[in-house]
Design a protein around this motif. Structure first.
Motif, PDB file in Angstrom:
ATOM      1  N   ALA A 149      23.399  45.532  57.407  1.00  0.00           N
ATOM      2  CA  ALA A 149      24.255  46.561  56.803  1.00  0.00           C
ATOM      3  C   ALA A 149      25.709  46.091  56.738  1.00  0.00           C
ATOM      4  N   LEU A 150      26.178  45.418  57.772  1.00  0.00           N
ATOM      5  CA  LEU A 150      27.560  44.925  57.775  1.00  0.00           C
ATOM      6  C   LEU A 150      27.748  43.803  56.757  1.00  0.00           C
ATOM      7  N   VAL A 151      26.749  42.946  56.605  1.00  0.00           N
ATOM      8  CA  VAL A 151      26.827  41.897  55.586  1.00  0.00           C
ATOM      9  C   VAL A 151      26.860  42.538  54.194  1.00  0.00           C
ATOM     10  N   ALA A 152      26.016  43.560  53.970  1.00  0.00           N
ATOM     11  CA  ALA A 152      26.036  44.274  52.692  1.00  0.00           C
ATOM     12  C   ALA A 152      27.405  44.899  52.449  1.00  0.00           C
ATOM     13  N   LEU A 153      28.000  45.469  53.474  1.00  0.00           N
ATOM     14  CA  LEU A 153      29.333  46.063  53.372  1.00  0.00           C
ATOM     15  C   LEU A 153      30.346  45.027  52.893  1.00  0.00           C
ATOM     16  N   VAL A 154      30.311  43.839  53.472  1.00  0.00           N
ATOM     17  CA  VAL A 154      31.240  42.780  53.069  1.00  0.00           C
ATOM     18  C   VAL A 154      30.954  42.338  51.637  1.00  0.00           C
ATOM     19  N   PHE A 155      29.670  42.092  51.315  1.00  0.00           N
ATOM     20  CA  PHE A 155      29.324  41.673  49.949  1.00  0.00           C
ATOM     21  C   PHE A 155      29.785  42.702  48.936  1.00  0.00           C
ATOM     22  N   TRP A 156      29.478  43.981  49.177  1.00  0.00           N
ATOM     23  CA  TRP A 156      29.848  45.020  48.212  1.00  0.00           C
ATOM     24  C   TRP A 156      31.359  45.239  48.169  1.00  0.00           C
ATOM     25  N   GLY A 157      32.031  45.043  49.298  1.00  0.00           N
ATOM     26  CA  GLY A 157      33.493  45.149  49.290  1.00  0.00           C
ATOM     27  C   GLY A 157      34.129  44.089  48.414  1.00  0.00           C
ATOM     28  N   ILE A 158      33.634  42.868  48.512  1.00  0.00           N
ATOM     29  CA  ILE A 158      34.141  41.783  47.678  1.00  0.00           C
ATOM     30  C   ILE A 158      33.752  42.009  46.223  1.00  0.00           C
ATOM     31  N   THR A 159      32.553  42.536  46.002  1.00  0.00           N
ATOM     32  CA  THR A 159      32.056  42.787  44.650  1.00  0.00           C
ATOM     33  C   THR A 159      32.997  43.697  43.860  1.00  0.00           C
ATOM     34  N   GLY A 160      33.545  44.718  44.500  1.00  0.00           N
ATOM     35  CA  GLY A 160      34.443  45.631  43.792  1.00  0.00           C
ATOM     36  C   GLY A 160      35.613  44.901  43.161  1.00  0.00           C
ATOM     37  N   VAL A 161      36.142  43.903  43.856  1.00  0.00           N
ATOM     38  CA  VAL A 161      37.272  43.138  43.325  1.00  0.00           C
ATOM     39  C   VAL A 161      36.799  42.165  42.245  1.00  0.00           C
ATOM     40  N   THR A 162      35.687  41.478  42.491  1.00  0.00           N
ATOM     41  CA  THR A 162      35.223  40.505  41.488  1.00  0.00           C
ATOM     42  C   THR A 162      34.814  41.189  40.192  1.00  0.00           C
ATOM     43  N   GLN A 163      34.216  42.370  40.290  1.00  0.00           N
ATOM     44  CA  GLN A 163      33.830  43.088  39.072  1.00  0.00           C
ATOM     45  C   GLN A 163      35.053  43.565  38.306  1.00  0.00           C
ATOM     46  N   LYS A 164      36.066  44.030  39.017  1.00  0.00           N
ATOM     47  CA  LYS A 164      37.288  44.466  38.341  1.00  0.00           C
ATOM     48  C   LYS A 164      37.964  43.277  37.663  1.00  0.00           C
ATOM     49  N   LEU A 165      38.036  42.132  38.356  1.00  0.00           N
ATOM     50  CA  LEU A 165      38.653  40.950  37.761  1.00  0.00           C
ATOM     51  C   LEU A 165      37.891  40.484  36.530  1.00  0.00           C
ATOM     52  N   SER A 166      36.563  40.539  36.574  1.00  0.00           N
ATOM     53  CA  SER A 166      35.788  40.092  35.405  1.00  0.00           C
ATOM     54  C   SER A 166      35.983  41.038  34.233  1.00  0.00           C
ATOM     55  N   THR A 167      35.964  42.346  34.483  1.00  0.00           N
ATOM     56  CA  THR A 167      36.103  43.289  33.365  1.00  0.00           C
ATOM     57  C   THR A 167      37.538  43.365  32.842  1.00  0.00           C
ATOM     58  N   ASN A 168      38.485  42.779  33.573  1.00  0.00           N
ATOM     59  CA  ASN A 168      39.841  42.648  33.026  1.00  0.00           C
ATOM     60  C   ASN A 168      39.878  41.594  31.923  1.00  0.00           C
ATOM     61  N   ASN A 169      38.876  40.706  31.915  1.00  0.00           N
ATOM     62  CA  ASN A 169      38.902  39.563  31.009  1.00  0.00           C
ATOM     63  C   ASN A 169      37.727  39.481  30.053  1.00  0.00           C
ATOM     64  N   ILE A 170      36.622  40.146  30.364  1.00  0.00           N
ATOM     65  CA  ILE A 170      35.461  40.144  29.474  1.00  0.00           C
ATOM     66  C   ILE A 170      34.927  41.577  29.374  1.00  0.00           C
ATOM     67  N   SER A 171      34.058  41.797  28.417  1.00  0.00           N
ATOM     68  CA  SER A 171      33.546  43.147  28.176  1.00  0.00           C
ATOM     69  C   SER A 171      32.617  43.612  29.294  1.00  0.00           C
ATOM     70  N   THR A 172      32.433  44.918  29.357  1.00  0.00           N
ATOM     71  CA  THR A 172      31.464  45.513  30.273  1.00  0.00           C
ATOM     72  C   THR A 172      30.094  44.871  30.071  1.00  0.00           C
ATOM     73  N   GLN A 173      29.694  44.735  28.820  1.00  0.00           N
ATOM     74  CA  GLN A 173      28.364  44.231  28.515  1.00  0.00           C
ATOM     75  C   GLN A 173      28.183  42.787  28.992  1.00  0.00           C
TER      76      GLN A 173
END
Length: 146
Positions: free
Chosen positions: A10-34
């Motif tokens: 659960a703690l590893v998932a917490l870290v992965f998903w915490g990092i994911t929020g930033v990586t997804q925001k950075l990607s959608t700043n530069n490429i489309s949702t799709q």
């Protein structure tokens, strides 16, 4: 002190998903949702392929369980897709991620309705606190000009 293995996962998932929020925001700043979502799917496919090739899997299951797994995966994917859209349309990671991760409130309501689970007063207080947090996050003011 012995820490149960599920806590570590659960703690590893917490870290992965915490990092994911930033990586997804950075990607959608530069490429489309799709396109961002398609890369997400490709990554999930690669992880699934590794599991398929390395882990013995019991493929025989009742059709109901098969379809529950399919629907669960589809809903997870649609949740990811709509969170990417929220990022692309201007949502801040610091707001979108916490709002999206209030999904347990939906789970709780469904568990009460369909699984006949009940809540303690402490759990009800936690739900109320989460709802207040959601309202406060939504009420974020516009940045002040200097």
């Amino acid at each position: 002190m012995h820490v149960p293995i599920w806590i570590i996962y659960a703690l590893v998932a917490l870290v992965f998903w915490g990092i994911t929020g930033v990586t997804q925001k950075l990607s959608t700043n530069n490429i489309s949702t799709q396109l961002s979502f398609l890369w997400f799917v490709y990554a999930m496919f690669a992880i699934g392929l590794v599991i398929f090739l390395t882990v013995p899997i019991q493929w025989h299951m009742p059709p109901k369980i098969f379809w529950l797994a399919i629907v669960g995966g589809a809903l997870n994917g649609l949740g990811a897709l709509t969170s990417f859209a929220a990022f692309e349309k201007g949502g801040k990671a610091s707001i979108v991620v916490p709002l999206c991760y209030l999904f347990p409130l939906v789970t709780v309501l469904l568990a009460i309705t369909f699984l006949h689970e009940s809540l303690t007063r402490t759990e009800i207080a936690g739900i109320i606190t989460a709802l207040v947090a959601a309202v406060l996050l939504y009420q974020e003011g516009k940045p002040q000009e200097e």
